[in-house]
Design a protein around this motif. Structure first.
Motif, PDB file in Angstrom:
ATOM      1  N   ASP A  95       0.794  -1.233   0.000  1.00  0.00           N
ATOM      2  CA  ASP A  95       0.000   0.000   0.000  1.00  0.00           C
ATOM      3  C   ASP A  95       0.826   1.282   0.000  1.00  0.00           C
ATOM      4  O   ASP A  95       0.289   2.361   0.269  1.00  0.00           O
ATOM      5  CB  ASP A  95      -0.970   0.029   1.189  1.00  0.00           C
ATOM      6  CG  ASP A  95      -2.306  -0.621   0.846  1.00  0.00           C
ATOM      7  OD1 ASP A  95      -2.428  -1.224  -0.241  1.00  0.00           O
ATOM      8  OD2 ASP A  95      -3.238  -0.528   1.674  1.00  0.00           O
TER       9      ASP A  95
ATOM     10  N   ARG B 240      -8.676  -7.878   0.124  1.00  0.00           N
ATOM     11  CA  ARG B 240      -8.628  -7.120   1.369  1.00  0.00           C
ATOM     12  C   ARG B 240      -9.145  -7.943   2.541  1.00  0.00           C
ATOM     13  O   ARG B 240      -8.622  -7.873   3.652  1.00  0.00           O
ATOM     14  CB  ARG B 240      -9.467  -5.837   1.225  1.00  0.00           C
ATOM     15  CG  ARG B 240      -8.825  -4.768   0.372  1.00  0.00           C
ATOM     16  CD  ARG B 240      -7.739  -4.051   1.135  1.00  0.00           C
ATOM     17  NE  ARG B 240      -7.035  -3.084   0.297  1.00  0.00           N
ATOM     18  CZ  ARG B 240      -5.953  -2.426   0.687  1.00  0.00           C
ATOM     19  NH1 ARG B 240      -5.455  -2.613   1.889  1.00  0.00           N
ATOM     20  NH2 ARG B 240      -5.347  -1.569  -0.120  1.00  0.00           N
ATOM     21  N   ARG B 241     -10.179  -8.734   2.268  1.00  0.00           N
ATOM     22  CA  ARG B 241     -10.832  -9.465   3.345  1.00  0.00           C
ATOM     23  C   ARG B 241      -9.927 -10.521   3.975  1.00  0.00           C
ATOM     24  O   ARG B 241     -10.053 -10.818   5.169  1.00  0.00           O
ATOM     25  CB  ARG B 241     -12.106 -10.110   2.811  1.00  0.00           C
ATOM     26  CG  ARG B 241     -12.980 -10.738   3.884  1.00  0.00           C
ATOM     27  CD  ARG B 241     -14.408 -10.937   3.428  1.00  0.00           C
ATOM     28  NE  ARG B 241     -14.506 -11.478   2.080  1.00  0.00           N
ATOM     29  CZ  ARG B 241     -15.044 -10.838   1.053  1.00  0.00           C
ATOM     30  NH1 ARG B 241     -15.507  -9.617   1.203  1.00  0.00           N
ATOM     31  NH2 ARG B 241     -15.110 -11.393  -0.146  1.00  0.00           N
TER      32      ARG B 241
ATOM     33  N   LEU C 285      -6.800 -10.331   4.620  1.00  0.00           N
ATOM     34  CA  LEU C 285      -5.671  -9.791   5.365  1.00  0.00           C
ATOM     35  C   LEU C 285      -5.972  -9.725   6.855  1.00  0.00           C
ATOM     36  O   LEU C 285      -7.105  -9.455   7.260  1.00  0.00           O
ATOM     37  CB  LEU C 285      -5.333  -8.381   4.860  1.00  0.00           C
ATOM     38  CG  LEU C 285      -4.933  -8.255   3.393  1.00  0.00           C
ATOM     39  CD1 LEU C 285      -4.623  -6.797   3.065  1.00  0.00           C
ATOM     40  CD2 LEU C 285      -3.745  -9.141   3.079  1.00  0.00           C
ATOM     41  N   PRO C 286      -4.957  -9.923   7.699  1.00  0.00           N
ATOM     42  CA  PRO C 286      -5.170  -9.766   9.143  1.00  0.00           C
ATOM     43  C   PRO C 286      -5.397  -8.306   9.488  1.00  0.00           C
ATOM     44  O   PRO C 286      -4.886  -7.410   8.815  1.00  0.00           O
ATOM     45  CB  PRO C 286      -3.853 -10.293   9.740  1.00  0.00           C
ATOM     46  CG  PRO C 286      -2.833 -10.083   8.673  1.00  0.00           C
ATOM     47  CD  PRO C 286      -3.559 -10.306   7.372  1.00  0.00           C
ATOM     48  N   THR C 287      -6.158  -8.067  10.518  1.00  0.00           N
ATOM     49  CA  THR C 287      -6.419  -6.683  10.939  1.00  0.00           C
ATOM     50  C   THR C 287      -5.318  -6.152  11.860  1.00  0.00           C
ATOM     51  O   THR C 287      -5.208  -4.941  12.055  1.00  0.00           O
ATOM     52  CB  THR C 287      -7.766  -6.584  11.661  1.00  0.00           C
ATOM     53  OG1 THR C 287      -7.776  -7.502  12.764  1.00  0.00           O
ATOM     54  CG2 THR C 287      -8.905  -6.936  10.711  1.00  0.00           C
ATOM     55  N   GLU C 288      -4.525  -7.039  12.426  1.00  0.00           N
ATOM     56  CA  GLU C 288      -3.410  -6.635  13.275  1.00  0.00           C
ATOM     57  C   GLU C 288      -2.202  -7.516  12.972  1.00  0.00           C
ATOM     58  O   GLU C 288      -2.355  -8.670  12.572  1.00  0.00           O
ATOM     59  CB  GLU C 288      -3.767  -6.772  14.764  1.00  0.00           C
ATOM     60  CG  GLU C 288      -4.887  -5.850  15.225  1.00  0.00           C
ATOM     61  CD  GLU C 288      -5.188  -6.006  16.708  1.00  0.00           C
ATOM     62  OE1 GLU C 288      -4.596  -6.911  17.341  1.00  0.00           O
ATOM     63  OE2 GLU C 288      -5.979  -5.221  17.235  1.00  0.00           O
TER      64      GLU C 288
ATOM     65  N   HIS D  12       0.995  -9.268   3.297  1.00  0.00           N
ATOM     66  CA  HIS D  12      -0.166  -9.559   2.446  1.00  0.00           C
ATOM     67  C   HIS D  12      -0.008 -10.772   1.543  1.00  0.00           C
ATOM     68  O   HIS D  12      -0.965 -11.517   1.327  1.00  0.00           O
ATOM     69  CB  HIS D  12      -0.522  -8.327   1.595  1.00  0.00           C
ATOM     70  CG  HIS D  12       0.491  -7.972   0.555  1.00  0.00           C
ATOM     71  ND1 HIS D  12       0.268  -8.159  -0.781  1.00  0.00           N
ATOM     72  CD2 HIS D  12       1.744  -7.442   0.661  1.00  0.00           C
ATOM     73  CE1 HIS D  12       1.331  -7.757  -1.468  1.00  0.00           C
ATOM     74  NE2 HIS D  12       2.227  -7.315  -0.611  1.00  0.00           N
TER      75      HIS D  12
ATOM     76  N   TYR E 122      -1.240 -14.361   2.500  1.00  0.00           N
ATOM     77  CA  TYR E 122      -2.696 -14.500   2.548  1.00  0.00           C
ATOM     78  C   TYR E 122      -3.300 -14.423   1.147  1.00  0.00           C
ATOM     79  O   TYR E 122      -4.164 -15.225   0.776  1.00  0.00           O
ATOM     80  CB  TYR E 122      -3.288 -13.415   3.451  1.00  0.00           C
ATOM     81  CG  TYR E 122      -2.583 -13.333   4.788  1.00  0.00           C
ATOM     82  CD1 TYR E 122      -2.894 -14.218   5.814  1.00  0.00           C
ATOM     83  CD2 TYR E 122      -1.567 -12.398   5.007  1.00  0.00           C
ATOM     84  CE1 TYR E 122      -2.234 -14.162   7.031  1.00  0.00           C
ATOM     85  CE2 TYR E 122      -0.899 -12.340   6.219  1.00  0.00           C
ATOM     86  CZ  TYR E 122      -1.228 -13.226   7.231  1.00  0.00           C
ATOM     87  OH  TYR E 122      -0.563 -13.176   8.424  1.00  0.00           O
TER      88      TYR E 122
END
Length: 302
Positions: free
Chosen positions: A28, A183-184, A186-189, A226, A229
């Motif tokens: 990103d 996007r879904r 990917l880990p959020t942390e 990323h 995943y």
């Protein structure tokens, strides 16, 4: 071009290169421009006419047209109906910035047809606003290797040259990876150790691309944010990665969020060997052996 009233109509010619976002560890924030160029011809018309693309993209919701309308509103310019001809070799399967080329073309058309001049900095601001992120539009406008970050409404993009010895072999399967799915997964942390891992390698990848240091690029291009995943969404990722590396590639990565993948090679001879190996492995896939693009977007009015 001669209009229905016999008057000569101006033709805006916008050329926008393909791009590859993320560049492995630069999730990103990094993007590179590739020497594969979409050309857009736009001229005022009595009615909206869109040529050169699939039938499903020829209506009012066409991204070039919608970006043009949005940019006209931002620039306080009265929009005109346009004849838009799209000449693009960039695959629509995702990962090489095909949507960004359309956004930039629409914004540039609003500038040059409405204001009489193209402004790259203003185009970047408006294109980022429309696209929602700068990682594809910035290198497409500026060329080379671009690092971007966003702070509120402000986007800062820094351009660097890519060494001439590096070649990029892009391969796209005949299926798409939906951005929402990419996007879904990917880990959020992430743990602090992963952040540290990523930052050091991101700096090294930038330096390797500037210097053309294939050995450093090979060491540094090992993403943990990323690709572990997203690669599961691309069934051909692992076998094609193994194939490219065995043929001599110094790096292999997902281009953007996929499904296109990118192998990096040191020199044209090695790139040709990587290209041949990937073509033999998947003869039905779209494939190109490309240098980097240093020009970025070019605009002219005829």
């Amino acid at each position: 071009m001669i209009g229905a009233d016999g008057q000569t109509c101006p033709i805006a010619i916008v050329r926008v290169p393909a791009t590859s976002a993320n560049v492995g560890v630069g999730f990103d924030c990094l993007g590179i421009a590739l020497d594969l160029t979409a050309t857009f011809l736009m001229t005022p018309s009595d009615e909206l006419v869109i040529e050169g693309c699939e039938e499903r993209f020829r209506g009012e919701d066409n991204l070039v047209w919608q970006s043009y309308l949005t940019a006209c509103g931002e620039l306080d310019v009265e929009p005109q109906k346009l004849r838009i001809t799209i000449l693009s070799p960039i695959p629509l399967s995702g990962g090489l910035g095909s949507s960004s080329t359309c956004v930039i073309a629409g914004v540039a058309a609003a500038q040059i047809l409405g204001l009489g001049a193209y402004d790259a900095e203003q185009c970047l601001v408006l294109s980022t606003r429309i696209e929602g992120h700068p990682d594809n539009v910035a290198p497409a406008i500026m060329g080379g290797l671009v690092s971007s970050f966003v702070d509120g409404d402000q986007t800062t993009s820094t351009r660097m040259d890519i060494a001439d010895n590096l070649r990029f072999v892009a391969i796209a399967p005949p299926y798409e990876v939906r951005t929402a799915d990419a996007r879904r997964v990917l880990p959020t942390e992430v743990p602090a150790s992963t952040a540290v891992w990523q930052m050091g390698r991101c700096v090294a990848v930038v330096r390797a691309l500037e210097l053309g240091d294939a050995e450093l690029l090979s060491k540094a291009n090992n993403d943990k944010l990323h690709e572990p995943y997203r690669s599961k969404l691309i069934p051909d990722y692992e076998p094609l990665k193994a194939c490219a590396l065995e043929a001599g590639a110094c790096a292999f990565m997902i281009s953007g969020s996929g499904s296109t993948m990118l192998a990096v090679a040191d020199g044209e001879k090695t790139a040709a060997a990587v290209e041949a190996a990937l073509r033999d492995a998947r003869p039905d896939f779209w494939l190109r052996n490309l240098p980097a693009n240093s020009l970025g977007t070019t605009v002219e009015l005829n």
